[in-house]
Structure formats: C-alpha cells, structure tokens
Design a protein around this motif. Structure first.
Motif, short mmCIF file in Angstrom:
data_model
loop_
_atom_site.label_atom_id
_atom_site.label_comp_id
_atom_site.label_asym_id
_atom_site.label_seq_id
_atom_site.Cartn_x
_atom_site.Cartn_y
_atom_site.Cartn_z
N SER A 223 0.71 -1.05 -0.41
CA SER A 223 -0.62 0.13 -0.13
C SER A 223 0.37 1.31 -0.08
O SER A 223 0.45 2.66 -0.31
CB SER A 223 -0.95 -0.11 1.34
N HIS A 224 2.25 1.18 1.00
CA HIS A 224 2.60 2.02 0.83
C HIS A 224 3.38 2.36 -0.48
O HIS A 224 3.67 3.45 -1.18
CB HIS A 224 4.33 2.30 1.76
N HIS A 225 3.47 1.10 -0.88
CA HIS A 225 4.55 1.59 -2.52
C HIS A 225 3.75 2.09 -3.31
O HIS A 225 4.15 3.12 -4.11
CB HIS A 225 4.94 0.29 -2.75
N LEU A 226 2.37 1.98 -3.12
CA LEU A 226 1.25 1.74 -4.41
C LEU A 226 1.06 3.43 -3.99
O LEU A 226 0.72 4.46 -4.88
CB LEU A 226 0.16 1.68 -4.16
N ARG A 227 1.12 3.83 -2.80
CA ARG A 227 1.00 5.51 -3.03
C ARG A 227 1.94 6.52 -2.93
O ARG A 227 1.81 7.75 -3.57
CB ARG A 227 0.86 5.37 -1.06
N VAL A 228 3.21 6.11 -3.20
CA VAL A 228 4.02 6.93 -3.43
C VAL A 228 4.32 7.52 -4.96
O VAL A 228 4.56 8.12 -5.58
CB VAL A 228 5.64 5.37 -2.84
N LEU A 229 3.47 5.84 -5.45
CA LEU A 229 3.37 6.16 -7.32
C LEU A 229 1.87 6.93 -7.88
O LEU A 229 3.08 7.41 -8.71
CB LEU A 229 3.10 4.68 -7.61
N ARG A 230 1.51 6.84 -6.94
CA ARG A 230 0.60 7.64 -6.29
C ARG A 230 0.61 9.22 -6.75
O ARG A 230 0.19 10.22 -7.20
CB ARG A 230 -0.99 6.95 -6.17
N ASP A 231 1.40 9.43 -5.56
CA ASP A 231 1.38 11.37 -5.44
C ASP A 231 2.77 11.74 -6.61
O ASP A 231 2.51 12.82 -6.20
CB ASP A 231 2.14 10.48 -3.73
N ALA A 232 3.50 10.64 -6.74
CA ALA A 232 3.98 11.37 -7.69
C ALA A 232 3.80 11.51 -9.31
O ALA A 232 4.60 12.17 -10.14
CB ALA A 232 5.60 10.24 -8.20
N GLY A 233 2.40 11.06 -9.20
CA GLY A 233 1.62 10.92 -10.60
C GLY A 233 2.04 9.59 -11.30
O GLY A 233 1.43 9.82 -12.82
N VAL A 234 2.61 8.82 -11.23
CA VAL A 234 3.09 7.38 -12.24
C VAL A 234 1.38 6.44 -12.28
O VAL A 234 1.20 5.68 -13.27
CB VAL A 234 3.79 6.91 -10.86
N THR A 235 0.97 6.50 -10.88
CA THR A 235 0.10 5.10 -11.51
C THR A 235 -1.95 6.67 -11.23
O THR A 235 -1.41 7.80 -10.14
CB THR A 235 -0.26 4.31 -10.30
N ARG A 236 -2.09 6.36 -11.13
CA ARG A 236 -4.13 6.62 -10.58
C ARG A 236 -4.66 5.45 -9.55
O ARG A 236 -4.85 4.78 -10.58
CB ARG A 236 -4.84 6.86 -12.08
N THR A 237 -5.35 5.82 -8.86
CA THR A 237 -6.01 5.28 -7.60
C THR A 237 -7.63 5.60 -8.24
O THR A 237 -7.72 6.89 -8.14
CB THR A 237 -5.82 5.16 -6.32
N ARG A 238 -8.59 4.61 -8.20
CA ARG A 238 -9.99 4.91 -8.38
C ARG A 238 -10.92 3.50 -7.39
O ARG A 238 -9.90 2.68 -7.02
CB ARG A 238 -10.71 4.84 -9.81
N GLN A 239 -11.37 4.89 -6.30
CA GLN A 239 -11.63 3.68 -5.05
C GLN A 239 -13.55 3.30 -5.85
O GLN A 239 -13.90 4.62 -6.41
CB GLN A 239 -12.57 4.57 -4.07
N GLU A 240 -13.80 2.33 -5.56
CA GLU A 240 -14.93 1.86 -6.01
C GLU A 240 -15.70 1.12 -4.39
O GLU A 240 -15.52 0.32 -4.50
CB GLU A 240 -15.57 0.99 -6.84
N GLY A 241 -16.43 1.77 -3.42
CA GLY A 241 -16.69 1.16 -2.39
C GLY A 241 -15.57 1.38 -1.53
O GLY A 241 -14.58 1.97 -1.44
N THR A 242 -15.22 -0.71 -0.69
CA THR A 242 -13.93 -0.32 -0.14
C THR A 242 -13.56 -1.13 -0.59
O THR A 242 -12.23 -1.38 -0.78
CB THR A 242 -14.37 -1.30 0.81
#
Length: 115
Positions: A54-73
């Motif tokens: 989860s931390h690594h995914l957040r680092v990628l998202r915060d840098a703009g490398v990935t986009r995260t979409r939430q759908e419910g949980t």
C-alpha cells in the motif's frame, strides 16, 4: 474514506517520478501495470506485507505515475502512461526496457499469474 490526490499532468515533476521509480518493487508494479489494464489492489502480489505494498502504491500515485480509483471498499490502480508520455516522452518505455533487460521488479505479479 478521503479521495486520493493525483497531480495534474503539467505538475508532474521529473525528480519526483524518478524517485518513485527508484525502488525495484515499484518498478515491478510499473511492469505489471504497463499493459494498460486497471487492476484491483487485491490482484497484485508482491514479496512484501500488504501495508508495505500500500505504501509503494501511494508513492507511485503521489508522484503521478499511477491513478487510483475507489469503488466502495475496493481500490483500483492504473498506470498514467499517456500523461507520463506527454510530459516525459520515452521515459516509461526506457524504464520498462531496462527493467526487463536487468530483471528488475520480477517479484511483482498478478494473482492470476502462475507462481
């Protein structure tokens, strides 16, 4: 749950993107997401604890490398390849080619892939 921040394409910073890609696990995530598909976080397998992933995914998202979409949980992640290509032409292809040649990030896979 609060919504995730994604930097605008014009705000992507080369030092931040390069810092996000400085970890072999994050390069592995880049390799898995490079096919352009959207992946649920639960589909991703890496040799680390879920909290570390989860931390690594957040680092990628915060840098703009990935986009995260939430759908419910559930959370889904995609590579922002078009945004990165428009801002830093050839960067993703170069990182992917070098990672493939050197075997970097090979420990990251999808749950549906054979072990």
């Amino acid at each position: 749950m609060r919504s995730a921040h994604h930097p605008a394409t014009g705000d992507l910073s080369l030092p931040e993107v390069m810092a996000a890609l400085s970890d072999p696990l994050r390069i592995g995530l880049l390799r898995v997401l490079a096919d352009g598909g959207e992946r649920g976080w639960g589909e991703l397998r890496a040799p680390v604890a879920k909290s570390t992933l989860s931390h690594h995914l957040r680092v990628l998202r915060d840098a703009g490398v990935t986009r995260t979409r939430q759908e419910g949980t559930r959370c889904f992640v995609t590579l922002r390849r078009d945004d990165l290509e428009s801002r830093f032409p050839g960067l993703v292809a170069a990182v992917l080619a070098a990672a493939e040649a050197d075997g970097v990030g090979g420990g990251v896979r999808l749950a549906s892939d054979a072990a």
